[in-house]
Design a protein around this motif. Structure first.
Motif, PDB file in Angstrom:
ATOM      1  N   LEU A 272      -9.293   2.742 -17.563  1.00  0.00           N
ATOM      2  CA  LEU A 272     -10.017   1.757 -18.167  1.00  0.00           C
ATOM      3  C   LEU A 272     -11.094   3.224 -18.505  1.00  0.00           C
ATOM      4  CD1 LEU A 272     -11.700  -0.334 -17.812  1.00  0.00           C
ATOM      5  CD2 LEU A 272     -12.345   0.223 -15.453  1.00  0.00           C
ATOM      6  N   THR A 273     -11.737   4.401 -18.355  1.00  0.00           N
ATOM      7  CA  THR A 273     -12.883   4.832 -18.948  1.00  0.00           C
ATOM      8  C   THR A 273     -12.669   5.336 -20.386  1.00  0.00           C
ATOM      9  OG1 THR A 273     -13.112   5.963 -16.769  1.00  0.00           O
ATOM     10  CG2 THR A 273     -13.765   7.692 -18.837  1.00  0.00           C
ATOM     11  N   PRO A 274     -10.749   5.839 -20.528  1.00  0.00           N
ATOM     12  CA  PRO A 274     -11.394   6.301 -21.851  1.00  0.00           C
ATOM     13  C   PRO A 274     -10.819   4.928 -23.095  1.00  0.00           C
ATOM     14  CG  PRO A 274      -9.277   6.855 -21.166  1.00  0.00           C
ATOM     15  CD  PRO A 274      -9.680   5.879 -19.507  1.00  0.00           C
ATOM     16  N   THR A 275     -10.550   3.559 -22.538  1.00  0.00           N
ATOM     17  CA  THR A 275     -11.187   2.063 -23.069  1.00  0.00           C
ATOM     18  C   THR A 275     -12.418   1.949 -23.652  1.00  0.00           C
ATOM     19  OG1 THR A 275      -9.361   1.594 -22.182  1.00  0.00           O
ATOM     20  CG2 THR A 275     -10.010  -0.295 -23.209  1.00  0.00           C
ATOM     21  N   LEU A 276     -13.148   2.349 -22.218  1.00  0.00           N
ATOM     22  CA  LEU A 276     -14.416   2.083 -22.617  1.00  0.00           C
ATOM     23  C   LEU A 276     -15.662   3.122 -23.068  1.00  0.00           C
ATOM     24  CD1 LEU A 276     -15.339   0.666 -19.120  1.00  0.00           C
ATOM     25  CD2 LEU A 276     -14.934  -0.451 -20.862  1.00  0.00           C
TER      26      LEU A 276
END
Length: 301
Positions: A272-276
């Motif tokens: 999720l963090t790398p996506t955001l």
């Protein structure tokens, strides 16, 4: 010897849906971060230390997700999770190395924000190209011995019980649960390394932002305060997302962490963090948006 990654086998009816969702997420991360790297290279207006670090951070994010995503997609596609001992160790090594590099690079980016806001007159002198290159190189190189030592220490343990890993990649907490005998010393080493490579950079970031906020509050102009804060707000958001989930995962005692919750937190910091991150940096940054518009205009012309 091999392990078996259970991944998301507890939801067999959702395997193909998850494959489609994760494939879309992976492609989004690759495309968005590649665009950031491209525009920071070709747009002269973005040839500054801040965007030099951002380009390196985007490259790091591509490497970071590539360690876990392709393997996870393959397991969802084949519905098999068999992974060789050496392959599992290699995956853990790269995941730890890139994760530690991200911690250090985020601290470097915080220092860059500090110099830009608190010492603007000397910014060009302090953050020259040589210093920026050395800081990036140090972030990558420092993480290598940590990852080698940590991976060797974990995989030197005897695994005489189940070889089934209730996770979607070879992370430290689920691997430690499979080890035989007393793993107290290994857990202590995990905590020490986590404190050094997670909490120390985090404390440096906190100190930097403490001085940044103090300096911003001294500005008499509301517009100046808004501009100064917007310069670093994207980075601060990314720091909170990444450090929050990583701290919970690696600093929580093994016995207190359920496998389901461990997998959930791993989804946050590994997926999720790398996506955001690229979304946060593009939507909250006028220079990036302007450079994207220029690029799209050239492509469509």
């Amino acid at each position: 010897m091999e392990f078996v990654l259970l991944g998301f086998s507890d939801t067999p009816n959702l395997q193909w849906i998850l494959f489609g969702v994760f494939l879309l997420i992976y492609l989004t991360i690759l495309v968005c971060n590649s665009l950031i790297i491209l525009i920071t290279q070709i747009d002269p207006a973005l040839h500054t230390p801040m965007y030099y670090f951002l380009g390196n951070f985007s490259f790091l994010e591509i490497c970071y997700v590539t360690v876990t995503f392709p393997r996870m997609l393959m397991d969802l596609w084949t519905q098999k999770g068999h992974i060789l001992f050496l392959t599992c160790a290699t995956q853990m090594y790269f995941f730890l190395m890139l994760g530690a590099t991200e911690c250090l690079l985020l601290a470097v980016m915080a220092y860059d924000c500090y110099v830009a806001i608190c010492n603007p007159l000397h910014y060009a002198l302090v953050m020259n190209h040589k210093v920026c290159s050395q800081l990036v190189a140090a972030s990558w190189i420092t993480a290598v011995p940590l990852a080698i030592g940590h991976t060797y220490q974990i995989f030197s343990l005897p695994f005489c019980a189940s070889h089934t890993i209730n996770h979607f990649f070879c992370d430290i907490p689920p691997i430690l649960k499979l080890a035989c005998g007393d793993t107290f010393v290994n857990e202590i080493v995990v905590y020490v390394v986590a404190v050094v490579f997670i909490m120390v950079p985090f404390l440096l970031i906190v100190v930097s932002y403490g001085k940044i906020i103090s300096n911003i509050l001294k500005l008499s102009s509301a517009r100046g305060r808004s501009k100064a804060f917007s310069t670093c707000s994207s980075h601060l958001t990314v720091v909170v997302l990444f450090y929050g989930t990583a701290t919970i995962t690696y600093l929580q005692p093994k016995s207190d962490q359920s496998e389901g919750m461990g997998k959930l937190f791993s989804l946050f910091y590994a997926i999720l963090t790398p996506t955001l991150n690229p979304i946060i940096y593009t939507l909250r940054n006028k220079d990036i948006l302007m450079a994207l518009r220029k690029l799209l205009a050239k492509v469509s012309a």
